[in-house]
Design an enzyme around this catalytic site. Structure first.
Site, PDB file in Angstrom:
ATOM      1  N   LYS A 114       0.786  -1.095   0.468  1.00  0.00           N
ATOM      2  CA  LYS A 114      -0.136   0.436   0.323  1.00  0.00           C
ATOM      3  C   LYS A 114       0.498   1.788  -0.145  1.00  0.00           C
ATOM      4  O   LYS A 114       0.807   1.941  -0.537  1.00  0.00           O
ATOM      5  CB  LYS A 114      -0.914   0.056   1.129  1.00  0.00           C
ATOM      6  N   LYS A 199      -5.297  -9.557  -5.588  1.00  0.00           N
ATOM      7  CA  LYS A 199      -6.123 -10.222  -4.722  1.00  0.00           C
ATOM      8  C   LYS A 199      -8.056  -9.212  -5.192  1.00  0.00           C
ATOM      9  O   LYS A 199      -7.182  -8.254  -5.379  1.00  0.00           O
ATOM     10  CB  LYS A 199      -6.154  -9.631  -3.634  1.00  0.00           C
ATOM     11  N   LYS A 202     -11.966  -3.932  -1.953  1.00  0.00           N
ATOM     12  CA  LYS A 202     -13.170  -2.992  -2.254  1.00  0.00           C
ATOM     13  C   LYS A 202     -12.436  -1.706  -2.656  1.00  0.00           C
ATOM     14  O   LYS A 202     -13.353  -1.166  -3.598  1.00  0.00           O
ATOM     15  CB  LYS A 202     -13.574  -3.108  -1.394  1.00  0.00           C
TER      16      LYS A 202
HETATM   17  P1  TYM Z   1     -10.646  -5.347   4.667  1.00  0.00           P
HETATM   18  O1  TYM Z   1     -11.659  -5.028   5.118  1.00  0.00           O
HETATM   19  O2  TYM Z   1      -9.860  -5.935   4.040  1.00  0.00           O
HETATM   20  O3  TYM Z   1     -11.737  -7.239   4.792  1.00  0.00           O
HETATM   21  C1  TYM Z   1     -12.783  -7.427   5.532  1.00  0.00           C
HETATM   22  C2  TYM Z   1     -12.430  -9.207   5.964  1.00  0.00           C
HETATM   23  O4  TYM Z   1     -12.777 -10.041   4.232  1.00  0.00           O
HETATM   24  C3  TYM Z   1     -11.360 -10.711   3.875  1.00  0.00           C
HETATM   25  N1  TYM Z   1     -11.055 -10.454   2.423  1.00  0.00           N
HETATM   26  C4  TYM Z   1     -10.838 -11.075   1.643  1.00  0.00           C
HETATM   27  N2  TYM Z   1     -11.278 -12.989   1.574  1.00  0.00           N
HETATM   28  C5  TYM Z   1     -10.838 -13.410   0.259  1.00  0.00           C
HETATM   29  N3  TYM Z   1     -10.544 -12.552  -0.934  1.00  0.00           N
HETATM   30  C6  TYM Z   1     -10.259 -11.123  -0.917  1.00  0.00           C
HETATM   31  N4  TYM Z   1     -10.364 -10.700  -2.020  1.00  0.00           N
HETATM   32  C7  TYM Z   1     -10.514 -10.485   0.194  1.00  0.00           C
HETATM   33  N5  TYM Z   1     -10.571  -9.298   0.653  1.00  0.00           N
HETATM   34  C8  TYM Z   1     -10.733  -8.859   2.092  1.00  0.00           C
HETATM   35  C9  TYM Z   1     -10.211  -9.779   5.144  1.00  0.00           C
HETATM   36  O5  TYM Z   1      -8.759 -10.798   4.896  1.00  0.00           O
HETATM   37  C10 TYM Z   1     -11.149  -9.540   5.841  1.00  0.00           C
HETATM   38  O6  TYM Z   1     -11.237 -10.901   6.427  1.00  0.00           O
HETATM   39  N6  TYM Z   1      -7.409  -5.564   8.645  1.00  0.00           N
HETATM   40  C11 TYM Z   1      -8.535  -5.661   8.355  1.00  0.00           C
HETATM   41  C12 TYM Z   1      -9.329  -5.184   9.387  1.00  0.00           C
HETATM   42  C13 TYM Z   1      -9.662  -5.524  10.474  1.00  0.00           C
HETATM   43  C14 TYM Z   1      -9.332  -6.627  11.578  1.00  0.00           C
HETATM   44  C15 TYM Z   1      -9.187  -6.204  12.355  1.00  0.00           C
HETATM   45  C16 TYM Z   1      -9.731  -8.373  10.797  1.00  0.00           C
HETATM   46  C17 TYM Z   1      -9.100  -4.421  11.434  1.00  0.00           C
HETATM   47  N7  TYM Z   1      -9.160  -5.181  12.781  1.00  0.00           N
HETATM   48  C18 TYM Z   1      -9.099  -7.314  13.811  1.00  0.00           C
HETATM   49  C19 TYM Z   1      -9.924  -9.276  12.108  1.00  0.00           C
HETATM   50  C20 TYM Z   1     -10.024  -8.885  13.466  1.00  0.00           C
HETATM   51  C21 TYM Z   1      -8.541  -5.306   6.752  1.00  0.00           C
HETATM   52  O7  TYM Z   1      -8.849  -4.662   6.306  1.00  0.00           O
HETATM   53  O8  TYM Z   1      -9.625  -6.174   6.199  1.00  0.00           O
END
Ligand code: TYM
Length: 339
Positions: A114, A199, A202
């Site tokens: 990023k 990947k 969003k």
């Molecule tokens: P985020 O918002 O990017 O994504 C939310 C969840 O979706 C999963 N995910 C995916 N799984 C499969 N294929 C994909 N293309 C894909 N894109 C996203 C992510 O693995 C995630 O589980 N840092 C985290 C948010 C967060 C968090 C936390 C998660 C902040 N604090 C504490 C767990 C525990 C994030 O950016 O997720």
């Protein structure tokens, strides 16, 4: 005996995608909330680690919360709330910044990617992008979390949370549980339909390869029919050699609760081509998302109800986190305020 504790979250940086759903949210709704004391958080503070627009952040935070409920999170079973409503996240984040090292932050793959993207756009890199995994560790550790259901891309961050918990406990005494990540068997990393090497995310600028949970059925169909496949012939599941095709097989398998290799064999045996596979995948994805979209429309029509859910969720989250964060403050030697 204390109940298993589960925590996870989603960032309101864009419209939730089928990657978020299959990688994480579907399991939260179908399994996790039924088998544990589970908390799910719209992590709005994390969404500020890259350039953001305040009005959009506000809008997407609400939309993300609505979608989590539409995906089946039931406030009678689990806790749903917004991160910035609970001060304990940042209170603990600072203590963990005093536990983590600069070197381990700079090794985080997502930071490197990023930060490079921000620099390529000619922008500067916010300091919070570097410290983001520490805040994420605080999100997890402050609840005494046992399991963190996430997609594969978050594995390294959960690993860091484990390291920080263990290090803190070793230095200051046993305050935190050491959590572990759990991943879905299928679709743990859904790839972009136009760029199967990347990947599905969003916040991608080009959205033709991204299936959003709220895309209209004909938009979903079009995106899937136009997905990039490869020049090989026949249907086979091989993520390394045939990434585009394998991504479609994973989507179809996940949407119909099967295994990608089995789906591939079935199509290969029938002598089917890419066109049939794409059409069936599109049908399965549209059917999978139909109830989510219907519920989202109902939920979005009643914002007061969403506010009430989030208010109650934040209150519960605060109450659960506070004693452990207080204990961490005391353990590191900070003087308790006279009460
Ligand atoms: P985020 O918002 O990017 O994504 C939310 C969840 O979706 C999963 N995910 C995916 N799984 C499969 N294929 C994909 N293309 C894909 N894109 C996203 C992510 O693995 C995630 O589980 N840092 C985290 C948010 C967060 C968090 C936390 C998660 C902040 N604090 C504490 C767990 C525990 C994030 O950016 O997720």
């Amino acid at each position: 005996m204390t109940r298993l504790r589960i925590f996870s979250g989603a960032q309101p940086t864009g419209h939730l995608t089928i990657g978020n759903y299959l990688g994480a949210i579907r399991r939260w709704a179908e399994e996790d909330q039924h088998r544990a004391d589970a908390l799910f958080c719209v992590v709005d503070l994390h969404a500020m680690t890259v350039e953001h627009d305040p009005a959009r952040l506000r809008r997407l935070t609400r939309q993300t919360a609505q979608l989590l409920l539409a995906c089946g999170l039931d406030p009678a079973l689990c806790t749903v709330y917004v991160q910035s409503h609970v001060d304990e996240h940042t209170r603990l984040g600072y203590l963990l910044e005093c536990t983590a090292t600069d070197g381990e932050m700079r090794r985080m793959v997502q930071y490197k990617e990023k930060a490079a993207q921000e620099r390529a756009k000619g922008g500067s890199v916010r300091l919070s992008l570097l410290t983001y995994p520490v805040l994420m560790a605080a999100d997890i550790l402050m609840f005494g979390t046992d399991e963190v259901p996430v997609g594969d891309d978050q594995a390294q961050h959960v690993e860091l949370a484990r390291d920080l918990a263990a290090r803190f406990n070793q230095r200051y005494g046993p305050v935190f549980r050491v959590p572990r990540a759990t991943h879905p068997a299928v679709a743990t990393r859904v790839m972009d339909l136009q760029e199967p090497g990347a990947k599905m995310g969003k916040s991608r600028a080009v959205t033709s390869g991204v299936l959003r949970l709220l895309d209209e059925p004909d938009v979903l169909r079009k995106k899937i029919m136009r997905a990039v496949t490869d020049s090989g012939s026949g249907i086979a599941y091989d993520r390394e050699e045939r990434p585009g095709l394998s991504n479609l097989l994973e989507l179809l398998a996940a949407a119909t609760s099967r295994k990608p290799a089995e789906v591939a064999e079935e199509y290969a045996a029938a002598g089917a081509g890419y066109g049939v596979l794409k059409r069936d995948t599109a049908d399965a994805v549209v059917e999978l998302l139909r109830p989510v979209q219907r519920r989202h429309a109902e939920i979005a029509a009643d914002p007061a109800q969403v506010d009430a859910v989030l208010r109650a969720g934040a209150e519960r989250a605060r109450g659960l986190a506070r004693p452990r964060v207080d204990a961490a403050y005391e353990a590191v030697g900070l003087m308790p305020a006279a009460g």
